[in-house]
Motif scaffolding. Structure first.
Motif, PDB file in Angstrom:
ATOM      1  N   ARG A  96       0.700  -0.835  -0.112  1.00  0.00           N
ATOM      2  CA  ARG A  96      -0.049   0.257   0.082  1.00  0.00           C
ATOM      3  C   ARG A  96       0.650   1.281  -0.135  1.00  0.00           C
ATOM      4  NH1 ARG A  96      -5.673  -0.373   1.468  1.00  0.00           N
ATOM      5  NH2 ARG A  96      -5.800   2.420   1.365  1.00  0.00           N
ATOM      6  N   TYR A  99       2.463   1.809  -3.262  1.00  0.00           N
ATOM      7  CA  TYR A  99       0.868   2.166  -4.504  1.00  0.00           C
ATOM      8  C   TYR A  99       0.693   3.955  -4.140  1.00  0.00           C
ATOM      9  CZ  TYR A  99      -0.384  -2.440  -6.511  1.00  0.00           C
ATOM     10  OH  TYR A  99      -0.648  -3.464  -6.589  1.00  0.00           O
ATOM     11  N   GLY A 103       2.967   6.962  -6.998  1.00  0.00           N
ATOM     12  CA  GLY A 103       2.263   7.997  -7.610  1.00  0.00           C
ATOM     13  C   GLY A 103       2.425   8.895  -7.223  1.00  0.00           C
ATOM     14  N   LEU A 106       2.963  11.564 -10.665  1.00  0.00           N
ATOM     15  CA  LEU A 106       2.636  10.429 -11.961  1.00  0.00           C
ATOM     16  C   LEU A 106       1.142  11.306 -12.558  1.00  0.00           C
ATOM     17  CD1 LEU A 106       2.154   8.342 -13.738  1.00  0.00           C
ATOM     18  CD2 LEU A 106       0.622   7.363 -12.235  1.00  0.00           C
ATOM     19  N   SER A 131       5.248  -0.601 -16.437  1.00  0.00           N
ATOM     20  CA  SER A 131       4.537  -1.716 -16.169  1.00  0.00           C
ATOM     21  C   SER A 131       4.604  -3.279 -15.690  1.00  0.00           C
ATOM     22  CB  SER A 131       4.063  -1.791 -17.893  1.00  0.00           C
ATOM     23  OG  SER A 131       3.688  -0.256 -19.188  1.00  0.00           O
ATOM     24  N   LEU A 134       4.589  -3.646 -12.076  1.00  0.00           N
ATOM     25  CA  LEU A 134       3.017  -3.409 -11.492  1.00  0.00           C
ATOM     26  C   LEU A 134       2.666  -4.154 -11.346  1.00  0.00           C
ATOM     27  CD1 LEU A 134       1.082  -1.292 -10.665  1.00  0.00           C
ATOM     28  CD2 LEU A 134       0.330  -1.851 -13.113  1.00  0.00           C
ATOM     29  N   ASN A 138       1.848  -6.355  -7.849  1.00  0.00           N
ATOM     30  CA  ASN A 138       0.341  -7.272  -8.032  1.00  0.00           C
ATOM     31  C   ASN A 138       0.617  -8.201  -7.902  1.00  0.00           C
ATOM     32  OD1 ASN A 138      -2.857  -6.782  -8.282  1.00  0.00           O
ATOM     33  ND2 ASN A 138      -1.806  -8.614  -9.801  1.00  0.00           N
TER      34      ASN A 138
ATOM     35  N   VAL B  77      -5.089  -4.899 -11.703  1.00  0.00           N
ATOM     36  CA  VAL B  77      -4.342  -5.281 -10.722  1.00  0.00           C
ATOM     37  C   VAL B  77      -5.264  -5.185  -8.906  1.00  0.00           C
ATOM     38  CG1 VAL B  77      -2.336  -4.106 -10.675  1.00  0.00           C
ATOM     39  CG2 VAL B  77      -3.763  -2.929 -10.350  1.00  0.00           C
ATOM     40  N   ALA B  78      -4.825  -5.685  -7.914  1.00  0.00           N
ATOM     41  CA  ALA B  78      -5.510  -5.836  -6.835  1.00  0.00           C
ATOM     42  C   ALA B  78      -6.129  -3.620  -6.156  1.00  0.00           C
ATOM     43  CB  ALA B  78      -5.764  -6.229  -5.952  1.00  0.00           C
ATOM     44  N   GLY B  79      -4.938  -3.744  -6.286  1.00  0.00           N
ATOM     45  CA  GLY B  79      -4.992  -2.180  -5.935  1.00  0.00           C
ATOM     46  C   GLY B  79      -4.987  -1.935  -4.643  1.00  0.00           C
ATOM     47  N   ARG B  80      -5.834  -1.311  -4.054  1.00  0.00           N
ATOM     48  CA  ARG B  80      -5.908  -1.073  -2.495  1.00  0.00           C
ATOM     49  C   ARG B  80      -7.307  -1.920  -1.537  1.00  0.00           C
ATOM     50  NH1 ARG B  80      -4.419   3.745  -4.408  1.00  0.00           N
ATOM     51  NH2 ARG B  80      -2.597   4.680  -3.153  1.00  0.00           N
ATOM     52  N   ARG B  81      -7.033  -3.253  -2.638  1.00  0.00           N
ATOM     53  CA  ARG B  81      -7.772  -3.492  -1.646  1.00  0.00           C
ATOM     54  C   ARG B  81      -7.191  -5.060  -1.967  1.00  0.00           C
ATOM     55  NH1 ARG B  81     -13.597  -4.237  -3.574  1.00  0.00           N
ATOM     56  NH2 ARG B  81     -13.725  -6.291  -2.739  1.00  0.00           N
ATOM     57  N   ALA B 323      -1.302  -0.715 -19.037  1.00  0.00           N
ATOM     58  CA  ALA B 323      -0.997  -0.276 -17.660  1.00  0.00           C
ATOM     59  C   ALA B 323      -0.932   1.418 -17.083  1.00  0.00           C
ATOM     60  CB  ALA B 323       0.975  -0.339 -17.788  1.00  0.00           C
ATOM     61  N   LEU B 324      -0.663   2.738 -17.963  1.00  0.00           N
ATOM     62  CA  LEU B 324      -0.844   3.468 -17.689  1.00  0.00           C
ATOM     63  C   LEU B 324      -1.852   4.018 -17.070  1.00  0.00           C
ATOM     64  CD1 LEU B 324       0.408   6.336 -16.953  1.00  0.00           C
ATOM     65  CD2 LEU B 324       0.600   7.074 -19.906  1.00  0.00           C
ATOM     66  N   THR B 326      -4.077   2.340 -15.606  1.00  0.00           N
ATOM     67  CA  THR B 326      -4.510   1.808 -13.645  1.00  0.00           C
ATOM     68  C   THR B 326      -3.195   2.230 -13.243  1.00  0.00           C
ATOM     69  OG1 THR B 326      -4.390  -0.686 -15.272  1.00  0.00           O
ATOM     70  CG2 THR B 326      -3.823  -1.171 -12.929  1.00  0.00           C
ATOM     71  N   LYS B 327      -2.585   2.584 -13.440  1.00  0.00           N
ATOM     72  CA  LYS B 327      -1.166   3.453 -12.570  1.00  0.00           C
ATOM     73  C   LYS B 327      -1.760   4.385 -11.996  1.00  0.00           C
ATOM     74  CE  LYS B 327       2.711   2.385 -14.239  1.00  0.00           C
ATOM     75  NZ  LYS B 327       4.188   3.080 -14.846  1.00  0.00           N
ATOM     76  N   LEU B 328      -2.711   5.752 -13.545  1.00  0.00           N
ATOM     77  CA  LEU B 328      -2.916   6.483 -12.691  1.00  0.00           C
ATOM     78  C   LEU B 328      -4.577   6.735 -11.678  1.00  0.00           C
ATOM     79  CD1 LEU B 328      -3.394   9.505 -13.669  1.00  0.00           C
ATOM     80  CD2 LEU B 328      -5.075   9.026 -15.944  1.00  0.00           C
ATOM     81  N   LEU B 330      -4.743   4.091 -10.053  1.00  0.00           N
ATOM     82  CA  LEU B 330      -3.949   4.003  -8.546  1.00  0.00           C
ATOM     83  C   LEU B 330      -3.700   5.067  -7.495  1.00  0.00           C
ATOM     84  CD1 LEU B 330      -1.774   0.802  -8.759  1.00  0.00           C
ATOM     85  CD2 LEU B 330      -4.158   1.147  -7.175  1.00  0.00           C
ATOM     86  N   ALA B 331      -2.560   6.763  -8.736  1.00  0.00           N
ATOM     87  CA  ALA B 331      -2.677   7.549  -8.157  1.00  0.00           C
ATOM     88  C   ALA B 331      -3.920   7.956  -8.223  1.00  0.00           C
ATOM     89  CB  ALA B 331      -2.043   8.416  -9.628  1.00  0.00           C
ATOM     90  N   ARG B 332      -4.762   8.369  -8.328  1.00  0.00           N
ATOM     91  CA  ARG B 332      -5.824   9.251  -8.141  1.00  0.00           C
ATOM     92  C   ARG B 332      -6.821   8.351  -7.256  1.00  0.00           C
ATOM     93  NH1 ARG B 332      -8.470  11.286 -13.963  1.00  0.00           N
ATOM     94  NH2 ARG B 332      -6.602  12.481 -14.313  1.00  0.00           N
ATOM     95  N   ARG B 333      -6.326   7.561  -6.404  1.00  0.00           N
ATOM     96  CA  ARG B 333      -6.066   6.933  -5.374  1.00  0.00           C
ATOM     97  C   ARG B 333      -7.816   6.206  -5.018  1.00  0.00           C
ATOM     98  NH1 ARG B 333      -3.231   7.584  -1.930  1.00  0.00           N
ATOM     99  NH2 ARG B 333      -3.933   6.722  -0.146  1.00  0.00           N
TER     100      ARG B 333
END
Lengths: 297, 350
Positions: A96, A99, A103, A106, A131, A134, A138, B77-81, B323-324, B326-328, B330-333
């Motif tokens: 976490r 991540y 960010g 970006l 990428s 990432l 994950n 991606v699972a991200g923040r979960r 990918a970008l 996806t990362k965006l 994540l960056a935007r929470r």
């Protein structure tokens, strides 16, 4: 139980965190100025990993004596203890944090890309997570959460098991034995005698508790093993990120941020609890004054 | 709302409700009866079909796996979960085009965002393309919009029935007594030489990026319970939409259509909305994604990012764009799983 030695181990760890943070921040500044090679950064990262490993090794030895102490350490603040997972930081938290760090910057880079102002480089944020990285992050996240859940389930089983058997049967057995003795004593004395009841209760409390001691020792030993495995997971997750997935520069940034967060939360919670303690002392003095005004009979 | 009231409401609406929904449900029931009657034969045929298809089927895209290819790219991606409930399916040449369409190639892309557990989304990833291939093989060769709609609706109905009868596996963490509470969105796209066909159930989304300064063209419409026509359909069926951190069917589910969710049938429907869109020379790409992306990135921003990646002229631009994005997110929470598929729609001769 030798709480002073456990606390000493912890203080040594905190001193190491502070020294490590200073070293990482210096390395980060050198990297930003183009004065650090990847090999040098890798050396700094490895020293940090060795510091974690050393702490885990010390804890392994001490926790064999008293595993319980490390699950709710009296040398930490209540707030620090509230965010512990099996006696330490939750390993999935590392992902976490990453991540969050990845960010940074970006949004601005994407704006440049959309405006056609960039040199055509794909935005990766200030940290530069690619990428491919990432995907690996994950995957590590998923494995770590899975292993965390398995260890959490084992703690749940341990807690349920010790209460269910042997502790409750011991409690029930002694309640029944005490009741029987109380009945016999009452019969012998020919009356319900408060004094007899009090004597029996005193005897029960003073009875040799070999059974109970054995049960509690077994629980402590199991907690100790759980702590060791949790520390191994913490180490494995941090090491996978720092040495397998991230570049040396990225690893330095991540490790520095993690240490900084840890030390800041510790300082903040200690300051708040010190203030709360002072407030409580004032309250205590008031109570004392009240007692002076109205001495108890 | 008391259970008695729900029962009374259901009784009141026992009379047949005319319209596409009722017809779709009738078709789904007929399909279930037909398949039950042919259970043995169907299973055998399915197995044979699967064996035959193995030789040509591309590897499915697992969660988190980045499949790098010129024609498409994906990131998931699972991200923040803590749990990954999204699934992505990429099946190139999954079915042959009908004769009327010149026998060209058909590629299948799907994004499935599970809720309650992952097993329904995973079943969709594993089976939806096979069910659709079967329905297309059985359909007339005309390739009309009506034929596509019928094939998609039957595929979704069969997928829904499979998801609800299968339940969870031993590996699931969901409560065995609550498999009825598990479901998934499904946004599916079939890319042919001349057309893009999209079928959507839920709040994942498909978007067409056209060049020449044209605005992005949504190929799906999110199924939110407070969308006026969805609200009307749910209430006509005797359900209620309750606002609890957003509009929710029976106060439970924040989307009005999904695969699975037997507990919320018939209010949460598995009938997809289908669009058939002719491809144009100016088309750049197709984006399919779960709401982990769309909650924090607008259609316009997503297309601009994809277009910017396209402009760089790299062979892997679809993967870079996915990918970008996806990362965006994540960056935007974004606080949800994030899954993105980007498909290159440019003509080969360009």
């Amino acid at each position: 139980m030798d709480m002073a030695r456990y606390e000493s181990c912890y203080r040594h760890w905190i001193a190491g965190q502070e020294a490590g943070l200073a070293e990482l921040e210096a390395a980060s500044a050198n990297a930003a100025a183009g004065r650090a090679t990847d090999a040098e950064l890798r050396t700094v990262v490895e020293r940090c990993m060795l510091g974690y490993q050393d702490y885990a090794t010390r804890r392994r030895a001490l926790s064999r004596e008293d595993g319980v102490a490390f699950f709710a350490p009296p040398w930490c603040t209540a707030f620090e203890n509230s965010v512990l997972w099996l006696g330490g930081c939750r390993p999935s938290l590392t992902v976490r944090l990453l991540y969050n760090l990845s960010g940074e910057g970006l949004e601005a880079q994407v704006e440049e890309l959309l405006g056609g102002l960039s040199n055509g480089v794909i935005p990766t944020g200030a940290l530069g997570i690619t990428s491919a990285q990432l995907v690996l992050i994950n995957d590590l996240h998923s494995r770590t959460v899975h292993q965390e859940n398995a260890l959490s389930d084992r703690l749940a089983t341990l807690q349920e098991d010790i209460a269910d058997r042997p502790l409750l049967p011991i409690v029930r057995q002694r309640e029944l034995a005490a009741a029987a003795r109380l009945g016999a004593a009452a019969a012998a004395s020919g009356s319900c005698d408060g004094a007899a009841r009090r004597r029996l209760r005193a005897a029960r409390l003073g009875a040799a508790d070999a059974e109970v001691d054995a049960a509690l020792d077994s629980y402590k030993a199991a907690l100790s093993r759980l702590l060791v495995e949790a520390d191994e997971l913490r180490m494995a997750t941090a090491r996978a990120l720092a040495t397998e997935i991230l570049t040396p520069r990225q690893a330095v940034e991540m490790l520095a941020a993690g240490k900084h967060l840890h030390l800041s939360v510790r300082d903040w919670s200690r300051r708040r609890e010190a203030a709360a303690g002072a407030q409580q002392q004032l309250g205590g003095q008031s109570a004392g004054t009240d007692n002076t005004v109205r001495p108890s009979t | 709302m008391s259970m008695a009231q729900v029962c009374c409401d259901s009784a009141v609406t026992a009379a047949p409700v005319a319209g596409p929904e009722a017809e779709a449900r009738a078709r789904a029931r007929a399909e279930r009866r037909r398949r039950a009657a042919e259970a043995g034969r169907w299973k055998h045929a399915a197995a044979a079909g699967t064996a035959a298809a193995d030789a040509t089927r591309k590897r499915s895209l697992e969660a988190g796996e980045l499949l790098v290819a010129r024609k498409h790219g994906a990131a998931s991606v699972a991200g923040r979960r803590r749990e990954m409930e999204d699934a992505v399916s990429v099946r190139e040449s999954f079915a042959a085009e009908g004769d009327a369409d010149g026998g060209g190639r058909r590629d299948f892309y799907g994004v499935f965002d599970g809720h309650g557990c992952s097993h329904v989304a995973e079943a969709c990833r594993d089976r939806m393309h096979d069910l659709l291939a079967e329905e297309l093989a059985a359909a007339d060769g005309s390739g009309s919009a009506a034929t596509w709609t019928a094939a998609m609706e039957r595929s979704f109905a069969r997928m829904d029935a499979e998801a609800m009868s299968a339940g969870g596996s031993a590996a699931c963490r969901c409560d065995p007594h609550k498999c009825d509470h598990v479901g998934s969105t499904a946004v599916v796209a079939v890319v042919e030489e001349r057309r893009v066909v999209v079928a959507n159930c839920g709040d994942s989304r498909a978007l067409l990026c056209r060049g020449g300064g044209a605005p992005p063209l949504p190929l799906s419409s999110d199924h939110k319970p407070d969308r006026p026509d969805e609200l009307e359909r749910i209430e006509a069926a005797g359900g209620r939409v309750i606002f609890w951190e957003g509009a929710r069917v029976l106060g439970v589910l924040a989307m009005s259509r999904a695969i699975g969710d037997g507990y919320l049938k018939p209010y949460v429907s598995s009938v997809p909305e289908v669009t058939v869109t002719d491809r144009a020379d100016a088309d750049e790409c197709l984006i399919l994604a779960s709401d982990g992306l769309w909650d924090v990135v607008s259609n316009e921003a997503a297309c601009e990012v994809a277009r910017a990646c396209l402009r760089r002229g790299r062979a892997r631009w679809c993967a870079e764009a996915a990918a970008l994005l996806t990362k965006l997110a994540l960056a935007r929470r974004s606080s949800d799983n994030v899954s993105v598929v980007v498909v290159d729609l440019r003509r080969r001769d360009h």
